[in-house]
Design a protein around this motif. Structure first.
Motif, PDB file in Angstrom:
ATOM      1  N   TYR A  79      -1.996  -3.466   9.278  1.00 40.48           N
ATOM      2  CA  TYR A  79      -1.530  -2.063   8.746  1.00 40.48           C
ATOM      3  C   TYR A  79      -2.138  -1.585   7.645  1.00 40.48           C
ATOM      4  N   ASN A  80      -2.402  -0.141   7.655  1.00 41.79           N
ATOM      5  CA  ASN A  80      -2.940   0.546   6.512  1.00 41.79           C
ATOM      6  C   ASN A  80      -1.665   1.119   5.484  1.00 41.79           C
ATOM      7  N   ILE A  81      -1.402   0.300   4.472  1.00 42.94           N
ATOM      8  CA  ILE A  81      -0.107   0.987   3.917  1.00 42.94           C
ATOM      9  C   ILE A  81      -0.342   1.479   2.577  1.00 42.94           C
ATOM     10  N   LYS A  82       0.380   2.693   2.085  1.00 52.45           N
ATOM     11  CA  LYS A  82       0.091   3.448   1.183  1.00 52.45           C
ATOM     12  C   LYS A  82       1.589   3.854   0.726  1.00 52.45           C
ATOM     13  N   PHE A  83       1.892   3.689  -0.815  1.00 53.05           N
ATOM     14  CA  PHE A  83       2.886   4.311  -1.322  1.00 53.05           C
ATOM     15  C   PHE A  83       2.635   5.543  -2.061  1.00 53.05           C
ATOM     16  N   ILE A  84       3.396   6.811  -1.890  1.00 50.09           N
ATOM     17  CA  ILE A  84       3.344   7.860  -2.559  1.00 50.09           C
ATOM     18  C   ILE A  84       4.924   7.827  -3.291  1.00 50.09           C
ATOM     19  N   LEU A  85       4.438   7.756  -4.796  1.00 49.36           N
ATOM     20  CA  LEU A  85       5.480   7.905  -5.775  1.00 49.36           C
ATOM     21  C   LEU A  85       5.658   9.357  -6.366  1.00 49.36           C
ATOM     22  N   LEU A  86       6.873   9.852  -6.200  1.00 51.07           N
ATOM     23  CA  LEU A  86       6.828  11.268  -6.563  1.00 51.07           C
ATOM     24  C   LEU A  86       7.499  11.515  -7.897  1.00 51.07           C
ATOM     25  N   ASN A  87       8.146  10.697  -8.538  1.00 53.21           N
ATOM     26  CA  ASN A  87       8.488  10.989  -9.797  1.00 53.21           C
ATOM     27  C   ASN A  87       8.509  10.047 -10.995  1.00 53.21           C
ATOM     28  N   GLY A  88       7.340   8.870 -10.769  1.00 51.63           N
ATOM     29  CA  GLY A  88       7.109   8.115 -11.778  1.00 51.63           C
ATOM     30  C   GLY A  88       6.156   6.941 -11.377  1.00 51.63           C
ATOM     31  N   ASN A  89       5.996   6.114 -12.356  1.00 49.64           N
ATOM     32  CA  ASN A  89       4.807   5.174 -12.116  1.00 49.64           C
ATOM     33  C   ASN A  89       5.146   3.704 -12.183  1.00 49.64           C
ATOM     34  N   GLU A  90       6.541   3.553 -12.322  1.00 48.11           N
ATOM     35  CA  GLU A  90       7.174   2.228 -12.669  1.00 48.11           C
ATOM     36  C   GLU A  90       6.917   1.479 -11.360  1.00 48.11           C
ATOM     37  N   ILE A  91       6.453   0.038 -11.490  1.00 49.81           N
ATOM     38  CA  ILE A  91       6.580  -0.698 -10.419  1.00 49.81           C
ATOM     39  C   ILE A  91       7.012  -2.123 -10.902  1.00 49.81           C
ATOM     40  N   VAL A  92       8.031  -2.468 -10.345  1.00 51.93           N
ATOM     41  CA  VAL A  92       8.527  -3.780 -10.692  1.00 51.93           C
ATOM     42  C   VAL A  92       8.486  -4.922  -9.767  1.00 51.93           C
ATOM     43  N   TYR A  93       8.375  -4.552  -8.488  1.00 50.84           N
ATOM     44  CA  TYR A  93       8.128  -5.541  -7.456  1.00 50.84           C
ATOM     45  C   TYR A  93       6.645  -5.849  -7.117  1.00 50.84           C
ATOM     46  N   PRO A  94       6.181  -7.101  -7.120  1.00 49.96           N
ATOM     47  CA  PRO A  94       4.848  -7.269  -6.602  1.00 49.96           C
ATOM     48  C   PRO A  94       4.581  -6.955  -5.284  1.00 49.96           C
TER      49      PRO A  94
END
Length: 360
Positions: free
Chosen positions: A33-48
């Motif tokens: 699968y081609n997977i993308k995330f759209i983060l709308l209100n911040g750039n914090e990523i705590v999960y690997p």
């Protein structure tokens, strides 16, 4: 040919829904699968996240910019006509469906909380009305609920689009502890009014009069932390209650606790509660709507359910766990059987079946 899925969220800052999204993304990226995330209100990523997953961060975030969020999602929908757009939070579910209107986008939304308590009282009527209209929209292909109770909240036309999928347990949870347990009460979760920590503290205050040898440890952060500190002081429990903040290795910290207590007024399906069951903790939980705890706990068999906001019932449950340690340990061992039914592989396969059905 790979299938493209966009996961839409505010950011990946440590919540249970964000963890499920991250687990799904990592599972799917390994399956072409081609997977993308759209983060709308911040750039914090705590999960690997797998390095092959693309992260799209919306620039120039402003307060109350709902229209800008919708436009940002819509831009990617127009560029990716064959993609599936997945949202897990009610407000973003509505934004995502609105963004899809007059496009060819396919949308899947998920209700991750009690649908009857999603909106503030001020917005309840308009929020409920908007959700009922938009969930019927043709671009909204599927709705994933965590419990049957959440599905039952909606009218038949919406419920027919629904499928119930529980949360997956994270991989690598420690094995249940079998030794003598500490005289501790633990809770894990965001410090917010929904979690009703006051109920836990009120019950513990009464319990502590009978069992002064016990202490409480709360793992989590939240906007209500200062108010909770003041309430702890008001009950003269400052020396007996510790607010430990967010902890990445929380399961190792709580593994040998005397009991796990969840005092929420409502939940979707609590990851923290399921994980407490899975690692064999003696669990006490309110029987909160829409039925997540009830779906996995049978009282006095693999945990104890108490009525919402009932201080005396929670106090009695805590006393029972403390006074009947062998029975408490037995309940914990039975609770750990949830590990097989909710393994990450089992649950992710169910999600993949839903995705494939939409994308075929």
């Amino acid at each position: 040919m790979s299938k493209t899925i966009f996961f839409i969220t505010n950011e990946l800052s440590g919540g249970g829904a964000e963890r499920v999204m991250s687990n799904l993304a990592n599972y799917l990226i390994k399956r072409d699968y081609n997977i993308k995330f759209i983060l709308l209100n911040g750039n914090e990523i705590v999960y690997p996240l797998d390095k092959a997953i693309e992260i799209i961060i919306r620039p120039d975030v402003q307060a109350r910019d709902t229209l800008a969020q919708i436009q940002f999602i819509r831009k990617y929908m127009k560029k990716n006509k064959n993609a599936l757009f997945v949202s897990f939070f009610t407000h973003q579910n509505l934004y995502t469906i609105l963004a899809s209107i007059a496009t060819k986008a396919k949308v899947l939304v998920s209700e991750r909380n009690d649908p009857a308590n999603t909106f503030t009282r001020k917005l309840q009527n308009i929020g409920d009305f908007s959700r009922k209209i938009l969930y019927k929209n043709k671009h909204c292909k599927k709705i994933v609920f965590q419990t049957q109770g959440a599905s039952d909240y909606f009218e038949e036309r919406i419920a027919k689009k629904g499928v119930v999928i529980a949360n997956p347990l994270k991989n690598g949870l420690p094995h249940p502890y079998t030794g003598q347990r500490k005289k501790t009460v633990v809770a894990v979760g965001r410090i917010s009014p929904q979690k009703n920590y006051r109920l836990l503290f009120d019950a513990f205050a009464k319990f502590s009069e009978l069992r002064p040898d016990y202490t409480v440890y709360i793992y989590g952060n939240g906007a209500s932390k200062d108010a909770v500190k003041k309430y702890i002081a008001k009950l003269n429990l400052t020396d007996k209650v510790e607010l430990c903040g967010f902890c990445k290795n929380v399961h190792e910290r709580i593994l040998d606790a005397g009991m796990y207590v969840m005092s929420s007024d409502f939940e979707g399906l609590s990851n923290a509660m399921l994980e407490a069951l899975a690692i064999g903790l003696p669990v006490i939980s309110t029987d909160h709507p829409p039925g997540g705890a009830r779906a996995y706990i049978t009282s006095y068999e693999n945990g104890i359910l108490t009525p919402v906001r009932d201080v005396d019932a929670m106090t009695r449950a805590m006393c029972y766990m403390a006074e009947n340690t062998e029975k408490a340990q037995e309940m914990g061992q039975k609770a750990a059987l949830v590990r097989e039914a909710l393994s990450e592989d089992t649950i992710c396969k169910k999600w993949q079946t839903v995705f494939d059905d939409i994308l075929k």
